[in-house]
Scaffold this motif. Sequence first.
Motif, PDB file in Angstrom:
ATOM      1  N   ASN A 118      -7.295  17.856 -20.212  1.00 43.39           N
ATOM      2  CA  ASN A 118      -7.038  16.608 -20.942  1.00 43.39           C
ATOM      3  C   ASN A 118      -5.796  16.744 -21.812  1.00 43.39           C
ATOM      4  O   ASN A 118      -4.981  15.820 -21.908  1.00 43.39           O
ATOM      5  N   SER A 119      -5.650  17.903 -22.467  1.00 38.28           N
ATOM      6  CA  SER A 119      -4.511  18.108 -23.361  1.00 38.28           C
ATOM      7  C   SER A 119      -3.195  18.117 -22.585  1.00 38.28           C
ATOM      8  O   SER A 119      -2.163  17.677 -23.112  1.00 38.28           O
ATOM      9  N   THR A 120      -3.222  18.596 -21.342  1.00 38.47           N
ATOM     10  CA  THR A 120      -2.004  18.571 -20.526  1.00 38.47           C
ATOM     11  C   THR A 120      -1.579  17.137 -20.268  1.00 38.47           C
ATOM     12  O   THR A 120      -0.409  16.780 -20.456  1.00 38.47           O
ATOM     13  N   VAL A 121      -2.519  16.296 -19.851  1.00 35.24           N
ATOM     14  CA  VAL A 121      -2.199  14.888 -19.580  1.00 35.24           C
ATOM     15  C   VAL A 121      -1.711  14.215 -20.850  1.00 35.24           C
ATOM     16  O   VAL A 121      -0.676  13.539 -20.856  1.00 35.24           O
ATOM     17  N   SER A 122      -2.423  14.420 -21.936  1.00 32.50           N
ATOM     18  CA  SER A 122      -2.055  13.791 -23.207  1.00 32.50           C
ATOM     19  C   SER A 122      -0.663  14.233 -23.664  1.00 32.50           C
ATOM     20  O   SER A 122       0.161  13.400 -24.051  1.00 32.50           O
ATOM     21  N   VAL A 180      -9.183  11.472 -19.626  1.00 32.45           N
ATOM     22  CA  VAL A 180     -10.178  12.352 -19.007  1.00 32.45           C
ATOM     23  C   VAL A 180     -10.210  12.140 -17.494  1.00 32.45           C
ATOM     24  O   VAL A 180     -10.231  13.103 -16.721  1.00 32.45           O
ATOM     25  N   THR A 181     -10.177  10.890 -17.051  1.00 35.83           N
ATOM     26  CA  THR A 181     -10.201  10.575 -15.616  1.00 35.83           C
ATOM     27  C   THR A 181      -8.934  11.071 -14.933  1.00 35.83           C
ATOM     28  O   THR A 181      -8.979  11.654 -13.845  1.00 35.83           O
ATOM     29  N   MET A 182      -7.780  10.865 -15.598  1.00 34.14           N
ATOM     30  CA  MET A 182      -6.525  11.361 -15.032  1.00 34.14           C
ATOM     31  C   MET A 182      -6.573  12.882 -14.889  1.00 34.14           C
ATOM     32  O   MET A 182      -6.189  13.421 -13.849  1.00 34.14           O
ATOM     33  N   ALA A 183      -7.034  13.534 -15.916  1.00 34.94           N
ATOM     34  CA  ALA A 183      -7.103  14.999 -15.897  1.00 34.94           C
ATOM     35  C   ALA A 183      -8.001  15.480 -14.761  1.00 34.94           C
ATOM     36  O   ALA A 183      -7.653  16.429 -14.049  1.00 34.94           O
ATOM     37  N   GLN A 184      -9.142  14.829 -14.570  1.00 33.64           N
ATOM     38  CA  GLN A 184     -10.049  15.211 -13.479  1.00 33.64           C
ATOM     39  C   GLN A 184      -9.376  15.015 -12.125  1.00 33.64           C
ATOM     40  O   GLN A 184      -9.452  15.882 -11.261  1.00 33.64           O
ATOM     41  N   GLN A 185      -8.719  13.880 -11.936  1.00 34.31           N
ATOM     42  CA  GLN A 185      -8.068  13.606 -10.657  1.00 34.31           C
ATOM     43  C   GLN A 185      -6.914  14.569 -10.378  1.00 34.31           C
ATOM     44  O   GLN A 185      -6.687  14.953  -9.235  1.00 34.31           O
ATOM     45  N   LEU A 186      -6.208  14.963 -11.423  1.00 34.80           N
ATOM     46  CA  LEU A 186      -5.062  15.851 -11.252  1.00 34.80           C
ATOM     47  C   LEU A 186      -5.435  17.333 -11.336  1.00 34.80           C
ATOM     48  O   LEU A 186      -4.590  18.200 -11.129  1.00 34.80           O
ATOM     49  N   LYS A 187      -6.709  17.586 -11.713  1.00 31.97           N
ATOM     50  CA  LYS A 187      -7.210  18.965 -11.857  1.00 31.97           C
ATOM     51  C   LYS A 187      -6.410  19.754 -12.900  1.00 31.97           C
ATOM     52  O   LYS A 187      -5.987  20.892 -12.668  1.00 31.97           O
ATOM     53  N   LYS A 247       5.118  13.074 -12.537  1.00 24.76           N
ATOM     54  CA  LYS A 247       5.216  12.070 -11.466  1.00 24.76           C
ATOM     55  C   LYS A 247       3.834  11.572 -11.068  1.00 24.76           C
ATOM     56  O   LYS A 247       3.632  10.372 -10.859  1.00 24.76           O
ATOM     57  N   LYS A 248       2.884  12.493 -10.989  1.00 25.09           N
ATOM     58  CA  LYS A 248       1.514  12.094 -10.624  1.00 25.09           C
ATOM     59  C   LYS A 248       0.884  11.242 -11.720  1.00 25.09           C
ATOM     60  O   LYS A 248       0.184  10.268 -11.432  1.00 25.09           O
ATOM     61  N   ILE A 249       1.143  11.597 -12.973  1.00 22.38           N
ATOM     62  CA  ILE A 249       0.637  10.792 -14.096  1.00 22.38           C
ATOM     63  C   ILE A 249       1.236   9.390 -14.037  1.00 22.38           C
ATOM     64  O   ILE A 249       0.521   8.391 -14.177  1.00 22.38           O
ATOM     65  N   LEU A 250       2.546   9.293 -13.810  1.00 23.69           N
ATOM     66  CA  LEU A 250       3.192   7.979 -13.703  1.00 23.69           C
ATOM     67  C   LEU A 250       2.608   7.182 -12.544  1.00 23.69           C
ATOM     68  O   LEU A 250       2.418   5.957 -12.650  1.00 23.69           O
ATOM     69  N   GLY A 251       2.289   7.858 -11.441  1.00 23.17           N
ATOM     70  CA  GLY A 251       1.659   7.182 -10.306  1.00 23.17           C
ATOM     71  C   GLY A 251       0.296   6.619 -10.672  1.00 23.17           C
ATOM     72  O   GLY A 251      -0.035   5.488 -10.306  1.00 23.17           O
ATOM     73  N   LEU A 252      -0.493   7.398 -11.402  1.00 17.75           N
ATOM     74  CA  LEU A 252      -1.813   6.914 -11.836  1.00 17.75           C
ATOM     75  C   LEU A 252      -1.674   5.763 -12.825  1.00 17.75           C
ATOM     76  O   LEU A 252      -2.400   4.775 -12.750  1.00 17.75           O
TER      77      LEU A 252
END
Length: 186
Positions: free
Chosen positions: A167-171, A157-164, A142-147
């Motif tokens: 990178n592999s999790t976001v990807s 990389v920026t999404m991963a930093q913001q979500l703490k 949900k947070k990724i979709l919001g971003l």
Amino acid sequence: KIVEYRIKKMEDLKVIKRYFCKLNYVNLGYSIYKMFIRLVNIDPNLEQEIEDFSKTNNQFYWFHKYRGRFDFGIGTVVKTIQEYKEFQSTFFERFSVNIAEKSASQAVSTNSYSHSYIHDKRDFVSYSHSTKQNKNITEIDKKILGLLAKDCKMPIVTMAQQLKVSNSTVSSRIDKMLDNNIILCF
């Protein structure tokens, strides 16, 4: 570099206004309802009031102005028919003196086509609305979709930093949402 320059030029000229991530709301457990409205005593102030109403209402999915039988089309994304009826009731109460005709329907399928004047091959994405999938997504999803809704060009990389998260999790979460047809395209 040439492609980047041309894209930047089109952005500067407002040929490209923004980028977006197209979602399949049905796979998130939502339904899409559409209303078509013909108004009487229409003036620019009323048009602006309806447009402002659309911007402040979370159920609005799209808002179109028409020439023809109807003046406006309003798309909504809701979890339940009751939620849609509440939205519809609020809209009709607010603008009833100006509504000459109204029509409503539920979307049962969607076909999105690429524009053939841009692409050599005309691709399309098709999905049914008849059975809500309600695929499970996590809070991170949900947070990724919001971003992505704010900036679909945001680097992983920026999404991963913001979500703490990594990178592999976001990807992997984005890949899973693409595989599950939650994210249809960028």
